[in-house]
Enzyme design. Structure first.
Site, mmCIF file in Angstrom:
data_model
loop_
_atom_site.group_PDB
_atom_site.id
_atom_site.type_symbol
_atom_site.label_atom_id
_atom_site.label_comp_id
_atom_site.label_asym_id
_atom_site.label_seq_id
_atom_site.Cartn_x
_atom_site.Cartn_y
_atom_site.Cartn_z
ATOM 1 N N VAL A 66 0.850 -1.186 0.000
ATOM 2 C CA VAL A 66 0.000 0.000 0.000
ATOM 3 C C VAL A 66 0.891 1.243 0.000
ATOM 4 O O VAL A 66 1.867 1.319 0.735
ATOM 5 C CB VAL A 66 -0.925 -0.014 1.242
ATOM 6 C CG1 VAL A 66 -1.711 1.276 1.349
ATOM 7 C CG2 VAL A 66 -1.846 -1.222 1.197
ATOM 8 N N ARG A 67 0.584 2.182 -0.876
ATOM 9 C CA ARG A 67 1.308 3.443 -1.019
ATOM 10 C C ARG A 67 2.769 3.244 -1.429
ATOM 11 O O ARG A 67 3.635 4.051 -1.107
ATOM 12 C CB ARG A 67 1.252 4.281 0.265
ATOM 13 C CG ARG A 67 -0.116 4.533 0.858
ATOM 14 C CD ARG A 67 -0.877 5.565 0.051
ATOM 15 N NE ARG A 67 -1.998 6.122 0.764
ATOM 16 C CZ ARG A 67 -3.204 5.573 0.834
ATOM 17 N NH1 ARG A 67 -3.430 4.431 0.269
ATOM 18 N NH2 ARG A 67 -4.180 6.178 1.466
ATOM 19 N N ALA A 70 -11.038 1.400 -13.499
ATOM 20 C CA ALA A 70 -11.045 1.648 -12.057
ATOM 21 C C ALA A 70 -12.004 0.661 -11.396
ATOM 22 O O ALA A 70 -13.183 0.620 -11.738
ATOM 23 C CB ALA A 70 -11.490 3.080 -11.775
ATOM 24 N N HIS A 122 -5.779 10.036 -8.135
ATOM 25 C CA HIS A 122 -5.417 9.234 -9.308
ATOM 26 C C HIS A 122 -5.900 9.907 -10.591
ATOM 27 O O HIS A 122 -5.171 9.950 -11.588
ATOM 28 C CB HIS A 122 -6.013 7.818 -9.204
ATOM 29 C CG HIS A 122 -5.221 6.890 -8.349
ATOM 30 N ND1 HIS A 122 -4.337 5.983 -8.881
ATOM 31 C CD2 HIS A 122 -5.175 6.719 -7.014
ATOM 32 C CE1 HIS A 122 -3.779 5.295 -7.902
ATOM 33 N NE2 HIS A 122 -4.277 5.721 -6.758
#
Length: 187
Positions: free
Chosen positions: A9-10, A36, A52
């Site tokens: 994550v990230r 998406a 995003h």
């Protein structure tokens, strides 16, 4: 061509995948599309989605966007060999398919059917496009839950990852914003 991009994550995996998609599209004169899979569930997710979208709009190449939280294979007819598709992300797609359906009994049969469904849908997208890039989360460094649904989710995600890496032309792991080539290369 199929490219697989994973990371924590990230970790910067989406940014890397977007950059990869743009390089391929620019090099091969292709159109860009973003699938998406996230649902707008809370303010944090809404902010991530907006971030995003802003990142993609700040580039020279235009992106088409399809929001599809489940049944992504249904989008295949929209694409052609002139398109580079970025699917972000498999982790959320699996969660949507598994947990947002009518409450399922999380059996091995259910898991096997869902695996085959997702593999077929990804194959449709791959066959319909020039390049398909799949982003996913690396969730296997944490202790696995004893909850039946979470346990099967993790097991199924691992099985999907292994299958997709095996069938991919390129696979990358992104750590701290740095992509590490795990298999092949497409740039």
């Amino acid at each position: 061509m199929l490219a697989f991009v994973t990371g924590g994550v990230r970790s910067g995996k989406s940014q890397f995948a977007e950059s990869l998609a743009m390089k391929i599209a620019k090099r091969d004169n292709k159109s860009l599309y973003y699938i998406a899979t996230s649902l707008r569930t809370d303010q944090e997710m809404d902010e991530r989605i907006k971030r995003h979208q802003a990142n993609r709009s700040n580039h020279q190449l235009p992106w088409g966007t399809c929001e599809k939280s489940k049944d992504v294979g249904m989008l295949a007819e929209r694409f052609s060999k002139k398109d580079v598709i970025l699917l972000d992300c498999l982790t959320i797609l699996l969660s949507n398919e598994m947990f947002h359906a009518s409450r399922q009994e999380f059996s091995n049969e259910f898991s096997n059917k869902l695996f085959l469904k997702i593999v077929r849908e990804i194959e449709k997208l791959k066959m319909a496009s020039h390049t398909l890039i799949i982003v996913t989360n690396e969730v296997f460094h944490e202790k696995v839950s004893t909850d039946r649904g979470v346990f099967l989710y993790t097991k199924l995600l691992g099985k999907l990852h292994q299958h997709l890496v095996e069938s991919s032309d390129a696979a990358f792991s992104v750590e701290y914003g740095v992509p590490i080539v795990k298999k092949g290369s497409c740039i």
